[in-house]
Design a protein around this motif. Structure first.
Motif, short mmCIF file in Angstrom:
data_model
loop_
_atom_site.label_atom_id
_atom_site.label_comp_id
_atom_site.label_asym_id
_atom_site.label_seq_id
_atom_site.Cartn_x
_atom_site.Cartn_y
_atom_site.Cartn_z
N ILE A 20 0.78 -1.17 0.09
CA ILE A 20 0.16 0.12 -0.06
C ILE A 20 0.90 1.26 -0.05
N ALA A 21 1.97 1.34 0.84
CA ALA A 21 2.70 2.52 1.00
C ALA A 21 3.43 2.84 -0.42
N ALA A 29 -0.44 13.49 1.41
CA ALA A 29 -1.20 12.53 2.19
C ALA A 29 -0.59 11.05 1.60
N PHE A 30 -0.53 10.86 0.32
CA PHE A 30 -0.03 9.56 -0.20
C PHE A 30 1.37 9.24 0.22
N SER A 31 2.26 10.29 0.57
CA SER A 31 3.66 9.96 1.08
C SER A 31 3.63 9.61 2.42
N LEU A 32 2.63 9.94 3.24
CA LEU A 32 2.73 9.67 4.64
C LEU A 32 3.01 8.19 4.93
N ALA A 33 2.47 7.33 4.59
CA ALA A 33 2.62 5.83 4.87
C ALA A 33 3.90 5.36 4.65
N THR A 80 2.97 6.04 -2.74
CA THR A 80 4.03 6.86 -2.92
C THR A 80 4.27 6.87 -4.65
N THR A 81 4.20 5.87 -5.29
CA THR A 81 4.16 5.73 -6.71
C THR A 81 3.30 6.75 -7.29
N LEU A 82 2.06 6.74 -6.75
CA LEU A 82 0.92 7.71 -7.12
C LEU A 82 1.31 9.23 -6.93
N ALA A 83 1.71 9.50 -5.73
CA ALA A 83 2.31 10.57 -5.05
C ALA A 83 3.53 11.24 -5.97
N GLY A 84 4.23 10.30 -6.46
CA GLY A 84 5.29 10.83 -7.40
C GLY A 84 4.82 11.33 -8.65
#
Length: 162
Positions: A12-13, A60-64, A17-21
Motif C-alpha cells: 500500500i505504501a 497524504a499519499f507520502s505519509l505511509a 508513493t508511486t501515485l504521489a510521485g
C-alpha cells in the motif's frame, strides 16, 4: 500474520508513493507550463487551485511510506536511558495513539468529501468537482493509520526494541 500485514502495508505504501510521485511530476509540468505560457501568451487558468489539490494528495499519499521508512523525526534521547520494556511500551503507545488520530482524521476527511458530493460543491476558479482529491487525502490518512497499527503489532511482538 504480522508478516502478511507488514507486506500488505508495504505494498500500500509503495503504491501510494508511486501515485504521489506521478502527482508531483504533474505538478512540476503544470508549473513549468504555466511559467512558459505566462511568458509567451497567457498563464494556465486555475494553476494555483490545481497545485493545491495535487499538493494535498502528494502529502497524504507520502505519509505511509515515510512512516515505514522511519523518515520522520523522532526524539529518543530521553527514552534511551530507560529499560527496554519502557521503551517498547512508549513506542507501542505512541504508534497506537497516532494510529487512532489518523483513523479519526481519515473519517472526518471522508465525511467532508461525502458532504462535498452531496452538495455538489465545485472549485472556485475552474468549477470542477474536487471531492476526489479530498477522498484521496482521506485514503492517505487511512493508509498511514494501517501502517501505524502494523508498527504497533511489530513493536509489541519484537524480541528487541527497534
Amino acid at each position: 500474520m504480522i508478516d502478511t500485514l507488514d507486506k500488505i502495508s508495504g505494498f500500500i505504501a509503495k503504491g501510494l508513493t508511486t501515485l504521489a510521485g506521478l502527482f508531483l511530476v504533474a505538478m512540476m509540468l503544470l508549473a513549468c507550463a504555466n511559467m512558459v505560457l505566462r511568458a509567451v501568451w497567457v498563464p494556465v487558468q486555475g494553476t494555483f487551485e490545481l497545485m493545491g489539490f495535487m499538493g494535498a494528495v502528494v502529502a497524504a499519499f507520502s505519509l505511509a511510506f515515510a512512516q515505514r521508512q522511519k523518515s520522520h523525526i523522532a526524539v529518543g534521547i530521553l527514552l534511551k536511558r530507560f529499560p527496554m520494556f519502557v521503551r517498547r511500551t512508549a513506542d507501542a503507545a505512541t504508534s497506537l495513539v497516532s494510529c487512532g488520530f489518523f483513523v479519526l482524521a481519515g473519517l472526518e476527511t471522508w465525511k467532508w468529501a461525502a458532504y462535498l458530493v452531496e452538495t455538489g460543491e465545485v472549485s472556485e476558479t475552474l468549477m470542477i468537482i474536487y471531492h476526489p482529491f479530498v477522498f484521496a487525502t482521506s485514503a492517505g490518512c487511512f493508509a498511514l493509520a494501517f501502517v501505524l497499527f502494523v508498527d504497533t503489532l511489530k513493536t509489541l511482538t519484537a524480541e528487541k526494541v527497534l
